[in-house]
Design an enzyme around this catalytic site. Structure first.
Site, PDB file in Angstrom:
ATOM      1  N   ASP A  80       0.800  -1.227   0.000  1.00 53.38           N
ATOM      2  CA  ASP A  80       0.000   0.000   0.000  1.00 53.38           C
ATOM      3  C   ASP A  80       0.831   1.274   0.000  1.00 53.38           C
ATOM      4  OD1 ASP A  80       1.084   0.009   2.523  1.00 53.38           O
ATOM      5  OD2 ASP A  80      -0.733  -0.640   3.533  1.00 53.38           O
ATOM      6  N   GLU A 133       0.013  -9.100  -1.242  1.00 59.10           N
ATOM      7  CA  GLU A 133      -0.614  -8.532  -0.027  1.00 59.10           C
ATOM      8  C   GLU A 133      -1.830  -7.681  -0.423  1.00 59.10           C
ATOM      9  OE1 GLU A 133       0.838  -5.513   3.060  1.00 59.10           O
ATOM     10  OE2 GLU A 133       1.676  -7.336   3.876  1.00 59.10           O
ATOM     11  N   GLU A 166      -2.318   5.122   2.879  1.00 60.98           N
ATOM     12  CA  GLU A 166      -2.189   3.721   2.469  1.00 60.98           C
ATOM     13  C   GLU A 166      -3.518   3.074   2.088  1.00 60.98           C
ATOM     14  OE1 GLU A 166      -0.712   5.023   5.140  1.00 60.98           O
ATOM     15  OE2 GLU A 166       1.437   4.738   4.831  1.00 60.98           O
ATOM     16  N   HIS A 168       5.973   5.066  13.169  1.00 56.83           N
ATOM     17  CA  HIS A 168       6.329   5.909  12.017  1.00 56.83           C
ATOM     18  C   HIS A 168       5.136   6.385  11.199  1.00 56.83           C
ATOM     19  CE1 HIS A 168       5.670   2.096   9.942  1.00 56.83           C
ATOM     20  NE2 HIS A 168       5.434   2.821   8.868  1.00 56.83           N
ATOM     21  N   ARG A 197       2.020   8.181   9.420  1.00 56.08           N
ATOM     22  CA  ARG A 197       1.637   9.590   9.230  1.00 56.08           C
ATOM     23  C   ARG A 197       0.529  10.032  10.186  1.00 56.08           C
ATOM     24  NH1 ARG A 197       4.166   9.173   4.474  1.00 56.08           N
ATOM     25  NH2 ARG A 197       4.688  11.105   3.342  1.00 56.08           N
ATOM     26  N   HIS A 199      12.658   5.532  13.086  1.00 59.33           N
ATOM     27  CA  HIS A 199      12.483   5.675  11.629  1.00 59.33           C
ATOM     28  C   HIS A 199      13.104   7.006  11.178  1.00 59.33           C
ATOM     29  CE1 HIS A 199      10.427   6.090   7.774  1.00 59.33           C
ATOM     30  NE2 HIS A 199      10.006   4.836   7.872  1.00 59.33           N
TER      31      HIS A 199
HETATM   32  C1  UD1 Z   1       6.659   4.946   3.759  1.00 53.69           C
HETATM   33  C2  UD1 Z   1       5.268   4.544   3.286  1.00 53.69           C
HETATM   34  C3  UD1 Z   1       4.488   3.867   4.409  1.00 53.69           C
HETATM   35  C4  UD1 Z   1       5.294   2.729   5.006  1.00 53.69           C
HETATM   36  C5  UD1 Z   1       6.664   3.223   5.414  1.00 53.69           C
HETATM   37  C6  UD1 Z   1       7.511   2.069   5.884  1.00 53.69           C
HETATM   38  C7  UD1 Z   1       4.109   5.932   1.620  1.00 53.69           C
HETATM   39  C8  UD1 Z   1       3.296   7.151   1.397  1.00 53.69           C
HETATM   40  N1  UD1 Z   1       4.507   5.717   2.894  1.00 53.69           N
HETATM   41  O1  UD1 Z   1       6.496   5.962   4.753  1.00 53.69           O
HETATM   42  O2  UD1 Z   1       3.284   3.349   3.913  1.00 53.69           O
HETATM   43  O3  UD1 Z   1       4.618   2.210   6.136  1.00 53.69           O
HETATM   44  O4  UD1 Z   1       7.315   3.816   4.281  1.00 53.69           O
HETATM   45  O5  UD1 Z   1       8.656   2.491   6.553  1.00 53.69           O
HETATM   46  O6  UD1 Z   1       4.385   5.195   0.698  1.00 53.69           O
HETATM   47  N2  UD1 Z   1      14.153   8.293   4.841  1.00 53.69           N
HETATM   48  C9  UD1 Z   1      15.536   8.209   4.877  1.00 53.69           C
HETATM   49  N3  UD1 Z   1      16.106   7.003   4.574  1.00 53.69           N
HETATM   50  C10 UD1 Z   1      15.394   5.893   4.263  1.00 53.69           C
HETATM   51  C11 UD1 Z   1      14.004   5.993   4.248  1.00 53.69           C
HETATM   52  C12 UD1 Z   1      13.381   7.201   4.523  1.00 53.69           C
HETATM   53  O7  UD1 Z   1      16.228   9.177   5.153  1.00 53.69           O
HETATM   54  O8  UD1 Z   1      15.975   4.835   3.995  1.00 53.69           O
HETATM   55  C13 UD1 Z   1      13.521   9.616   5.145  1.00 53.69           C
HETATM   56  C14 UD1 Z   1      13.645  10.602   3.962  1.00 53.69           C
HETATM   57  O9  UD1 Z   1      13.814  11.909   4.466  1.00 53.69           O
HETATM   58  C15 UD1 Z   1      12.292  10.481   3.277  1.00 53.69           C
HETATM   59  C16 UD1 Z   1      11.393  10.309   4.483  1.00 53.69           C
HETATM   60  O10 UD1 Z   1      12.110   9.434   5.358  1.00 53.69           O
HETATM   61  O11 UD1 Z   1      11.965  11.601   2.492  1.00 53.69           O
HETATM   62  C17 UD1 Z   1      10.009   9.794   4.207  1.00 53.69           C
HETATM   63  O12 UD1 Z   1      10.020   8.636   3.396  1.00 53.69           O
HETATM   64  P1  UD1 Z   1       8.624   8.175   2.704  1.00 53.69           P
HETATM   65  O13 UD1 Z   1       8.845   6.866   2.011  1.00 53.69           O
HETATM   66  O14 UD1 Z   1       8.057   9.268   1.903  1.00 53.69           O
HETATM   67  O15 UD1 Z   1       7.649   8.000   3.928  1.00 53.69           O
HETATM   68  P2  UD1 Z   1       7.673   6.941   5.134  1.00 53.69           P
HETATM   69  O16 UD1 Z   1       7.207   7.675   6.339  1.00 53.69           O
HETATM   70  O17 UD1 Z   1       8.973   6.262   5.171  1.00 53.69           O
HETATM   71  N1  UDP Z   2      12.150  -3.493  10.595  1.00 61.87           N
HETATM   72  C1  UDP Z   2      13.537  -3.567  10.464  1.00 61.87           C
HETATM   73  N2  UDP Z   2      14.308  -2.713  11.208  1.00 61.87           N
HETATM   74  C2  UDP Z   2      13.777  -1.797  12.060  1.00 61.87           C
HETATM   75  C3  UDP Z   2      12.360  -1.708  12.161  1.00 61.87           C
HETATM   76  C4  UDP Z   2      11.566  -2.570  11.398  1.00 61.87           C
HETATM   77  O1  UDP Z   2      14.052  -4.373   9.703  1.00 61.87           O
HETATM   78  O2  UDP Z   2      14.547  -1.061  12.710  1.00 61.87           O
HETATM   79  C5  UDP Z   2      11.306  -4.385   9.755  1.00 61.87           C
HETATM   80  C6  UDP Z   2      10.194  -5.157  10.457  1.00 61.87           C
HETATM   81  O3  UDP Z   2      10.649  -6.397  10.930  1.00 61.87           O
HETATM   82  C7  UDP Z   2       9.151  -5.318   9.367  1.00 61.87           C
HETATM   83  C8  UDP Z   2       9.346  -4.101   8.503  1.00 61.87           C
HETATM   84  O4  UDP Z   2      10.617  -3.553   8.836  1.00 61.87           O
HETATM   85  O5  UDP Z   2       9.388  -6.459   8.553  1.00 61.87           O
HETATM   86  C9  UDP Z   2       8.256  -3.103   8.777  1.00 61.87           C
HETATM   87  O6  UDP Z   2       8.567  -1.880   8.210  1.00 61.87           O
HETATM   88  P1  UDP Z   2       7.880  -0.549   8.664  1.00 61.87           P
HETATM   89  O7  UDP Z   2       7.469  -0.666  10.075  1.00 61.87           O
HETATM   90  O8  UDP Z   2       8.848   0.537   8.291  1.00 61.87           O
HETATM   91  O9  UDP Z   2       6.643  -0.423   7.672  1.00 61.87           O
HETATM   92  P2  UDP Z   2       5.142  -0.983   7.679  1.00 61.87           P
HETATM   93  O10 UDP Z   2       5.187  -2.449   7.826  1.00 61.87           O
HETATM   94  O11 UDP Z   2       4.417  -0.303   8.799  1.00 61.87           O
HETATM   95  O12 UDP Z   2       4.615  -0.516   6.368  1.00 61.87           O
END
Ligand code: UD1
Ligand code: UDP
Length: 369
Positions: A99, A121, A135, A208, A210, A241
């Site tokens: 999602d 999924e 999502e 993490h 939103r 996160h």
């Molecule tokens: C995204 C997904 C969310 C998912 C989550 C898992 C969308 C809209 N959101 O949210 O559904 O649950 O990932 O973690 O698709 N960043 C880093 N390094 C990384 C990853 C992220 O620095 O490796 C920072 C960056 O500043 C980036 C920000 O996190 O711009 C947000 O990343 P983004 O993928 O837009 O949103 P998430 O909150 O990670």
């Molecule tokens: N996870 C990880 N390292 C961390 C936190 C989470 O590898 O420090 C793994 C966790 O086991 C799961 C996945 O990341 O498989 C979940 O990701 P996240 O919580 O970012 O996203 P969501 O599942 O809520 O979309």
């Protein structure tokens, strides 16, 4: 044998990578399938960490992540970036996961290119368009353009039937269990480098989403402080996160609090080991809700609704939202009432048996060969 099925697997964030990695590894083993791995890199560091663990080398990397990125730019960059790669590779089917913005924008890009879409999924729903945001709408849209719906449970199949999606429904289990079992078996990690106090019980915390930005996350932080104040035998470990909306709040409230350890996101293998050794998990993560019941660790979910009701029904997971009193009260119960603790710890995991990827490969071979 007929021509191989060219299957493009598209993913971009940490959870998608973890849940698609076993599908990539399974496709690599099948002589009927030619996998093409396309990453959007919606996440950069957290994606690369999963690719390294599973030794997956992407065929295409759009490298899209920007600091504090927004949904509009990300969506349009993915839509166009994936278009170009699909025109070059011309796959027979495109697999997307879950999602995220990567999932939704890639499914739309493939649909515009008239390539069949397989949604891994599929069928998760809260039926509330604002929760989780964005999502819920991402997965509704992805499901509506998909031809194959690989549903983790029968409940997700029913959600699709109730949404008037009638064809291409398959119950496969969730590939997260494939990833978890593979990692626990092949990559156990000695966590001594985290310097956790062996005399204390570990509570693992992640948040993490939103919907929790701002006051709800502040309340979660306040609840964490109350928990360590009330229970001197507890240490909270929080891999934070990297989203700035999360990181800034969490470090503001929880830096330098005794027995609360803020750490960088962990690679998946040490994170699995940490989940396994934890007494309780507090989380708003989707993936963690699905994994922890397989490890016998009770989960308190920091959300008011979940698209994953199965583990709540089977007893391993409880919704506590972001209300300070509700969180601390439920932690108190688990730490003081062994009967309640064992009820949650011993609940059955409803999300699969570790063979979901195999089923997905079998179905695609049967339908597309
Ligand atoms: C995204 C997904 C969310 C998912 C989550 C898992 C969308 C809209 N959101 O949210 O559904 O649950 O990932 O973690 O698709 N960043 C880093 N390094 C990384 C990853 C992220 O620095 O490796 C920072 C960056 O500043 C980036 C920000 O996190 O711009 C947000 O990343 P983004 O993928 O837009 O949103 P998430 O909150 O990670
Ligand atoms: N996870 C990880 N390292 C961390 C936190 C989470 O590898 O420090 C793994 C966790 O086991 C799961 C996945 O990341 O498989 C979940 O990701 P996240 O919580 O970012 O996203 P969501 O599942 O809520 O979309």
């Amino acid at each position: 044998m007929d021509k191989k099925i060219k299957a493009a697997l598209i993913f971009g964030t940490r959870p998608e990578a973890i849940k698609m990695a076993p599908v990539v590894l399974e496709f690599q083993k099948r002589e009927e399938i030619e996998p093409v791995v396309i990453v959007t890199a919606q996440h950069r560091q957290m994606l690369d960490s999963v690719l390294n663990l599973f030794k997956i080398k992407p065929d295409f990397d759009l490298n899209l992540m920007r600091e504090n990125q927004n949904l509009w730019n990300l969506t349009s960059d993915i839509l166009l970036g994936i278009k170009t790669v699909l025109e070059e590779t011309k796959p027979d089917v495109v697999l997307i996961h879950g999602d995220t913005t990567t999932a939704f924008a890639s499914s739309l890009s493939a649909f515009y290119a008239r390539i069949p879409v397989a949604h891994v999924e599929a069928g998760l729903r809260t039926f509330d368009k604002n929760y989780p945001f964005p999502e819920e709408i991402n997965r509704v849209l992805a499901d509506s353009v998909s031809d194959f719906h690989f549903c983790p449970t029968y409940g997700s199949i029913e959600n699709l039937i109730n949404s008037n999606v009638k064809d291409g429904l398959y119950e496969t289990g969730n590939t997260v269990i494939d990833a978890l079992l593979h990692t626990i078996e092949n990559n156990p990690v000695d966590l001594s480098y985290l310097n956790l106090d062996k005399n204390l019980k570990t509570i693992l915390l992640t948040s993490h989403r939103r919907e929790n930005f701002g006051e709800p996350l502040e309340n979660i932080c306040k609840a964490a402080i109350e928990i360590v104040n009330n229970h001197k035998d507890v240490e909270i470990v929080y891999p934070v996160h990297p989203n700035p909306n999360v990181k800034n709040t969490v470090y503001k409230y929880l830096s330098n609090v005794e027995r609360i350890k803020l750490i960088e996101p962990l690679d998946y293998a040490p994170f699995c080991s940490l989940m396994k050794m934890s007494k309780i998990i507090l989380t708003d993560s989707g993936g963690v809700q699905e994994e922890a019941p397989s490890l016998g660790v009770p989960v308190l979910v920091l959300r008011d609704e979940t698209e994953r009701p199965e583990a709540v029904i089977s007893g391993g997971v409880k919704l506590v939202g972001s209300n300070i009193e509700k969180i601390t009260k439920n932690v108190d119960i688990l730490l003081t009432d062994d009967n309640e603790y064992q009820k949650m710890a011993q609940a059955r995991n409803p999300y699969g048996d570790g063979l979901a990827s195999r089923r997905i490969a079998d179905i695609l071979i049967e339908k597309l060969s």
